[in-house]
Design an enzyme around this catalytic site. Sequence first.
Site, PDB file in Angstrom:
ATOM      1  N   GLY A 276       0.793  -1.229   0.000  1.00 53.94           N
ATOM      2  CA  GLY A 276       0.000   0.000   0.000  1.00 53.94           C
ATOM      3  C   GLY A 276       0.819   1.269   0.000  1.00 53.94           C
ATOM      4  N   SER A 277       0.607   2.150  -0.974  1.00 54.01           N
ATOM      5  CA  SER A 277       1.487   3.307  -1.084  1.00 54.01           C
ATOM      6  C   SER A 277       1.031   4.234  -2.213  1.00 54.01           C
ATOM      7  CB  SER A 277       2.921   2.831  -1.330  1.00 54.01           C
ATOM      8  OG  SER A 277       2.921   1.744  -2.233  1.00 54.01           O
ATOM      9  N   ARG A 278       1.972   5.061  -2.697  1.00 55.05           N
ATOM     10  CA  ARG A 278       1.631   6.069  -3.703  1.00 55.05           C
ATOM     11  C   ARG A 278       2.847   6.427  -4.542  1.00 55.05           C
ATOM     12  NH1 ARG A 278      -0.060  11.826  -1.239  1.00 55.05           N
ATOM     13  NH2 ARG A 278       1.168  13.099  -2.645  1.00 55.05           N
TER      14      ARG A 278
END
Length: 232
Positions: free
Chosen positions: A189-191
Site C-alpha cells: 500500500g502506497s503512492r
Amino acid sequence: MSASMLSTVIKPVHREGYPFIAVFAGVTLVLFLIWQPLGWIGVVLTVWCYYFFRDPDRFTPQREGLLVSPADGVISLIEPAVPPAELGMGDSALTRVSVFMNVFNCHVNRTPIAGRISAVSYRPGKFLNASLDKASVDNERNSVAVEMADGRKIAVVQIAGLVARRIVCEVKSGDDLATGERFGMIRFGSRLDVYLPEGVNPLVALGQTMVAGETVLADLAADEARRTAEVR
C-alpha cells in the site's frame, strides 16, 4: 483449462514476493494442524499475498513523447508542487500527479518515460496515509529523476503509506531505461508521484483508474488543457 485462460489467472511473481509467500504458506500449514477452518483462512491470505506480488507483462505505447503511469491505482491528486529538493530540480512548482495504490493493486513500479536516471535519493520518514497531501513531504520516500533526450527532467517519487514499510528501487544514477520498464516496487500500500515538465498538462482526471506502463499520463508534444471527468 486452456493456456490462455491460465495466463489470465496465474501471473508471474516479483522476486520480492517469494519470501512472503513462503511464510504465508508455512503459517497456513501450521493453522491446518491446529484447526482446519483456520487453515482455509490461511489459504485465502496466501493467495492474496501471491496476488499482491504479481508482476504481469504490460503493453506500453511506443509513440515518442508519451508519458505513462508508473503505477496501478487511481489518480488521487493533481496539483502544483515543488519537486523533492534532493533531486536538484529547482524550487519552481511543477504539476504533480499522484497515483494511489491500495493493497489489491499490482505494486510493481514502471518508468513513465524513456531516459537516463540522473539522481536517486532515499529519505526515511513517517507512515501517514499515502492518500494525504502531506504524505509527499512527511512520509518515507524514494525520489528518482529521469532526464529525457531533450534535456528535460521528470521526477518519480515512491511514497510509503500506512502499511508499507519497504520501498524497493532497482535503478541507480546513470542507468538508461525505456518507457514502461520496471524500476522498483513498494510493499503493501502506497503512492507514486510524478512531476511533469513545465508547461505539460496531464491527460488524466481525478479518480481515474491507472494501469502501470499502459495508461497515458501526459503527452509532451500535446497542447491540450488539463482534462476533467464525470462519474457515470
